[in-house]
Design a protein around this motif. Structure first.
Motif, PDB file in Angstrom:
ATOM      1  N   UNK A  18       0.848  -1.196   0.000  1.00  0.00           N
ATOM      2  CA  UNK A  18       0.000   0.000   0.000  1.00  0.00           C
ATOM      3  C   UNK A  18       0.881   1.243   0.000  1.00  0.00           C
ATOM      4  N   UNK A  19       0.390   2.287  -0.660  1.00  0.00           N
ATOM      5  CA  UNK A  19       1.149   3.522  -0.777  1.00  0.00           C
ATOM      6  C   UNK A  19       0.707   4.586   0.217  1.00  0.00           C
ATOM      7  N   UNK A  20      -0.067   4.241   1.188  1.00  0.00           N
ATOM      8  CA  UNK A  20      -0.579   5.215   2.137  1.00  0.00           C
ATOM      9  C   UNK A  20      -0.371   4.724   3.559  1.00  0.00           C
ATOM     10  N   UNK A  21      -0.516   5.616   4.518  1.00  0.00           N
ATOM     11  CA  UNK A  21      -0.296   5.269   5.915  1.00  0.00           C
ATOM     12  C   UNK A  21      -1.545   4.709   6.587  1.00  0.00           C
ATOM     13  N   UNK A  22      -2.689   4.718   5.889  1.00  0.00           N
ATOM     14  CA  UNK A  22      -3.918   4.179   6.482  1.00  0.00           C
ATOM     15  C   UNK A  22      -4.778   3.517   5.410  1.00  0.00           C
ATOM     16  N   UNK A  23      -5.649   2.636   5.855  1.00  0.00           N
ATOM     17  CA  UNK A  23      -6.635   1.998   4.993  1.00  0.00           C
ATOM     18  C   UNK A  23      -7.770   1.483   5.855  1.00  0.00           C
ATOM     19  N   UNK A  24      -8.870   1.148   5.198  1.00  0.00           N
ATOM     20  CA  UNK A  24     -10.062   0.665   5.890  1.00  0.00           C
ATOM     21  C   UNK A  24     -10.217  -0.832   5.678  1.00  0.00           C
ATOM     22  N   UNK A  25     -10.630  -1.515   6.714  1.00  0.00           N
ATOM     23  CA  UNK A  25     -11.054  -2.912   6.653  1.00  0.00           C
ATOM     24  C   UNK A  25     -12.442  -2.951   7.280  1.00  0.00           C
ATOM     25  N   UNK A  26     -13.463  -2.874   6.438  1.00  0.00           N
ATOM     26  CA  UNK A  26     -14.853  -2.704   6.862  1.00  0.00           C
ATOM     27  C   UNK A  26     -14.974  -1.415   7.668  1.00  0.00           C
ATOM     28  N   UNK A  27     -15.370  -1.480   8.956  1.00  0.00           N
ATOM     29  CA  UNK A  27     -15.492  -0.261   9.762  1.00  0.00           C
ATOM     30  C   UNK A  27     -14.271  -0.017  10.650  1.00  0.00           C
ATOM     31  N   UNK A  28     -13.170  -0.713  10.362  1.00  0.00           N
ATOM     32  CA  UNK A  28     -11.936  -0.563  11.141  1.00  0.00           C
ATOM     33  C   UNK A  28     -10.917   0.222  10.326  1.00  0.00           C
ATOM     34  N   UNK A  29     -10.407   1.288  10.931  1.00  0.00           N
ATOM     35  CA  UNK A  29      -9.357   2.092  10.318  1.00  0.00           C
ATOM     36  C   UNK A  29      -8.010   1.555  10.791  1.00  0.00           C
ATOM     37  N   UNK A  30      -7.138   1.169   9.865  1.00  0.00           N
ATOM     38  CA  UNK A  30      -5.808   0.663  10.188  1.00  0.00           C
ATOM     39  C   UNK A  30      -4.816   1.772   9.864  1.00  0.00           C
ATOM     40  N   UNK A  31      -3.955   2.106  10.846  1.00  0.00           N
ATOM     41  CA  UNK A  31      -3.026   3.225  10.693  1.00  0.00           C
ATOM     42  C   UNK A  31      -1.618   2.786  11.078  1.00  0.00           C
ATOM     43  N   UNK A  32      -0.650   3.090  10.217  1.00  0.00           N
ATOM     44  CA  UNK A  32       0.758   2.892  10.544  1.00  0.00           C
ATOM     45  C   UNK A  32       1.286   4.178  11.162  1.00  0.00           C
ATOM     46  N   UNK A  33       1.952   4.048  12.303  1.00  0.00           N
ATOM     47  CA  UNK A  33       2.389   5.207  13.087  1.00  0.00           C
ATOM     48  C   UNK A  33       3.905   5.223  13.227  1.00  0.00           C
ATOM     49  N   UNK A  34       4.478   6.415  13.157  1.00  0.00           N
ATOM     50  CA  UNK A  34       5.856   6.662  13.563  1.00  0.00           C
ATOM     51  C   UNK A  34       5.758   7.552  14.794  1.00  0.00           C
ATOM     52  N   UNK A  35       5.969   6.970  15.961  1.00  0.00           N
ATOM     53  CA  UNK A  35       5.782   7.690  17.212  1.00  0.00           C
ATOM     54  C   UNK A  35       7.003   8.470  17.646  1.00  0.00           C
ATOM     55  N   UNK A  36       6.753   9.559  18.350  1.00  0.00           N
ATOM     56  CA  UNK A  36       7.806  10.349  18.982  1.00  0.00           C
ATOM     57  C   UNK A  36       7.439  10.502  20.450  1.00  0.00           C
ATOM     58  N   UNK A  37       8.085   9.735  21.334  1.00  0.00           N
ATOM     59  CA  UNK A  37       7.794   9.854  22.764  1.00  0.00           C
ATOM     60  C   UNK A  37       8.539  11.045  23.367  1.00  0.00           C
ATOM     61  N   UNK A  38       8.153  11.425  24.573  1.00  0.00           N
ATOM     62  CA  UNK A  38       8.797  12.503  25.335  1.00  0.00           C
ATOM     63  C   UNK A  38       8.845  13.814  24.547  1.00  0.00           C
ATOM     64  N   UNK A  39       7.804  14.109  23.789  1.00  0.00           N
ATOM     65  CA  UNK A  39       7.727  15.350  23.018  1.00  0.00           C
ATOM     66  C   UNK A  39       7.210  16.473  23.911  1.00  0.00           C
ATOM     67  N   UNK A  40       7.247  17.686  23.402  1.00  0.00           N
ATOM     68  CA  UNK A  40       6.782  18.825  24.191  1.00  0.00           C
ATOM     69  C   UNK A  40       5.260  18.894  24.277  1.00  0.00           C
ATOM     70  N   UNK A  41       4.563  18.256  23.321  1.00  0.00           N
ATOM     71  CA  UNK A  41       3.098  18.238  23.350  1.00  0.00           C
ATOM     72  C   UNK A  41       2.589  17.032  22.580  1.00  0.00           C
ATOM     73  N   UNK A  42       1.348  16.650  22.865  1.00  0.00           N
ATOM     74  CA  UNK A  42       0.682  15.584  22.124  1.00  0.00           C
ATOM     75  C   UNK A  42       0.185  16.179  20.811  1.00  0.00           C
ATOM     76  N   UNK A  43       0.527  15.533  19.693  1.00  0.00           N
ATOM     77  CA  UNK A  43       0.110  16.078  18.400  1.00  0.00           C
ATOM     78  C   UNK A  43       0.142  15.020  17.318  1.00  0.00           C
ATOM     79  N   UNK A  44      -0.776  15.172  16.366  1.00  0.00           N
ATOM     80  CA  UNK A  44      -0.747  14.372  15.153  1.00  0.00           C
ATOM     81  C   UNK A  44      -0.018  15.205  14.124  1.00  0.00           C
ATOM     82  N   UNK A  45       1.029  14.639  13.545  1.00  0.00           N
ATOM     83  CA  UNK A  45       1.838  15.355  12.569  1.00  0.00           C
ATOM     84  C   UNK A  45       1.433  15.035  11.147  1.00  0.00           C
TER      85      UNK A  45
END
Length: 110
Positions: A18-45
C-alpha cells in the motif's frame, strides 16, 4: 514498451504494498504510526512515507508512551481507548493501530 503488471508482495508490516499510511477494513481504520515519545506536546503530525507521525509527552518506558498515545488518539477519533488496538510496536516507535468505527477523522485523513 508496455509495462508488465506485477503482483504486490506482502511487506514486513503486512501492508501488501500500500502507498498510504492508512486503509479501511470494513469499519476498522488501520493506521501505521511513527511515534515520537517525550515530546513537548501531544500532536498528530504529517504523513512520512507509509507512516503518520504522532508525538506524545509520555516517556518511552514499559509501553507507557504507547498507552498514552492510545488515550490521546481515542479523543482525536471520538472513540473509547478500548476501541483502539495496538497490532504491533507497543515497545517501538513503529506501530500499527486498528481503530474500530471512528466517530470523527483528523484533518490529515481527508
Amino acid at each position: 514498451m508496455k509495462r508488465q503488471k506485477t503482483k504486490k508482495q506482502p511487506t514486513e508490516d503486512g501492508t501488501e504494498g500500500r502507498d498510504t499510511f492508512f486503509w479501511w477494513e470494513d469499519d476498522v481504520l488501520v493506521v501505521n504510526i511513527l511515534g515520537t515519545p517525550a515530546a513537548s506536546r501531544d500532536a498528530i503530525g504529517k504523513p512520512k512515507g507509509r507512516q503518520l507521525q504522532v508525538s506524545v509527552t509520555e516517556a518511552p518506558r514499559f509501553g507507557r508512551a504507547s498507552d498514552h498515545m492510545v488515550r490521546f488518539l481515542a479523543g482525536e477519533f471520538g472513540v473509547q481507548p478500548h476501541a483502539i488496538t495496538v497490532v504491533f510496536g507497543r515497545f517501538n516507535v513503529n506501530k500499527q493501530l486498528r481503530i474500530k468505527a471512528p466517530a470523527k477523522l483528523p484533518g490529515v485523513f481527508r
